[in-house]
Design a protein around this motif. Structure first.
Motif, short mmCIF file in Angstrom:
data_model
loop_
_atom_site.label_atom_id
_atom_site.label_comp_id
_atom_site.label_asym_id
_atom_site.label_seq_id
_atom_site.Cartn_x
_atom_site.Cartn_y
_atom_site.Cartn_z
N ASN A 106 0.81 -1.20 -0.01
CA ASN A 106 0.02 0.00 0.15
C ASN A 106 0.81 1.19 -0.07
O ASN A 106 0.48 2.40 0.51
CB ASN A 106 -0.96 0.05 1.25
N LYS A 124 0.00 2.50 -5.19
CA LYS A 124 -1.20 3.04 -5.14
C LYS A 124 -1.52 3.71 -6.68
O LYS A 124 -2.48 3.81 -7.12
CB LYS A 124 -1.76 3.83 -4.22
N ARG A 173 -1.82 1.27 -9.31
CA ARG A 173 -3.14 0.62 -9.33
C ARG A 173 -4.09 1.62 -9.77
O ARG A 173 -4.95 1.15 -10.59
CB ARG A 173 -3.52 0.35 -7.89
N GLN A 230 -6.81 1.26 -12.70
CA GLN A 230 -8.25 1.18 -12.62
C GLN A 230 -9.12 2.33 -13.31
O GLN A 230 -10.05 2.23 -13.89
CB GLN A 230 -8.42 1.73 -10.79
N ARG A 289 -5.98 -10.13 -5.93
CA ARG A 289 -6.36 -8.80 -5.24
C ARG A 289 -6.25 -7.64 -6.19
O ARG A 289 -7.00 -6.71 -6.23
CB ARG A 289 -5.68 -8.89 -3.71
N GLN A 323 -8.73 -4.90 -7.39
CA GLN A 323 -8.75 -3.69 -7.40
C GLN A 323 -8.44 -2.68 -8.69
O GLN A 323 -8.81 -1.45 -8.43
CB GLN A 323 -7.69 -3.01 -6.32
N THR A 324 -8.06 -3.22 -9.67
CA THR A 324 -7.61 -2.52 -10.84
C THR A 324 -8.62 -2.82 -11.96
O THR A 324 -8.55 -2.08 -12.92
CB THR A 324 -6.36 -2.91 -11.27
#
Length: 241
Positions: free
Chosen positions: A53, A58, A61, A65, A88, A92-93
């Motif tokens: 993270n 971030k 990602r 996204q 995961r 998220q993306t």
């Protein structure tokens, strides 16, 4: 104009903001207009796990996204530097994870796509390392270690990889021609697209009537394979935006 993009071997890392900037610009202003984006491994210099993270993780990602949310499908094949990227990250993306060898239809022509490390069968020590780190039980344990410890282990692995490369002949780290022919025959295709070797080129095998496109790395400039219904080309992207 219809076009599909392929990229690999970006080796994104916080220590190379120039590469990251070029990638983010590509995602925001070019990939947004393509039919699909395929990432064929080694997007990261090393992905320590989907629980990363950090601001850098971030940021990357968020770029994916934003792209998938705009309606552009994005597909990802794990490389030898991001084999820990998993479900995961995909959730998220919005990217779709593909198996290590996958056949796609590219404007009416079938092609097999892969990272490319499995083609380098002469690199015996690497293949042994690959077999080891892809064991599910080992990944299960590693993914549950504290992030600080994971980063220390990764740092050691990266150092070992650099040392190992310095002692190997370049031919050993390239693909084995026989393996290329076998993989294409297995999937009944005459077009292969891969990365890993950092030797961008378009190879035409007149004997077997096959074409192999090798993607470039992003060390000194960006490298993108652009495929249209009529043609394909390896293109460069300048780091100075």
């Amino acid at each position: 104009m219809h076009k599909t993009f392929f990229i690999s071997d970006l080796h994104l890392t916080p220590s190379r903001p120039d590469i990251t900037a070029c990638f983010l610009h590509f995602m925001r202003y070019e990939a947004i207009h393509c039919d699909a984006l395929y990432v064929l491994g080694d997007l990261f210099d090393f992905w320590v796990g989907d629980d990363d993270n950090s601001p850098f993780a971030k940021q990357v990602r968020a770029a994916f996204q934003a792209l998938t949310s705009s309606g552009v499908p994005c597909y990802f094949i794990q490389g030898n530097r991001d084999f820990l990227l998993g479900k995961r990250f995909a959730r998220q993306t919005g990217v779709t994870l593909l198996p290590e060898e996958h056949v796609i239809e590219l404007y009416g022509r079938k092609a097999v796509i892969l990272h490319g490390d499995t083609l380098c069968t002469a690199d015996v020590s690497y293949q042994a390392f690959r077999k080891k780190v892809h064991q599910p039980w080992l990944q299960f344990i590693f993914n549950r270690l504290p992030m600080v410890l994971k980063r220390k282990i990764v740092s050691r692995i990266q150092s070992d990889i650099r040392s190992d490369k310095q002692t190997k002949q370049l031919e050993i780290m390239d693909v084995t021609p026989y393996e290329v022919v076998q993989v294409m025959h297995k999937h009944q295709v005459d077009l292969m697209i891969h990365g890993h070797t950092h030797r961008p080129n378009i190879h035409h095998d007149e004997v077997h009537q096959q074409t192999r496109i090798v993607l470039g790395d992003w060390y000194e400039q960006g490298s993108v394979l652009v495929v249209t219904p009529d043609d394909y080309a390896l293109e460069h992207r300048d780091f100075t935006l």
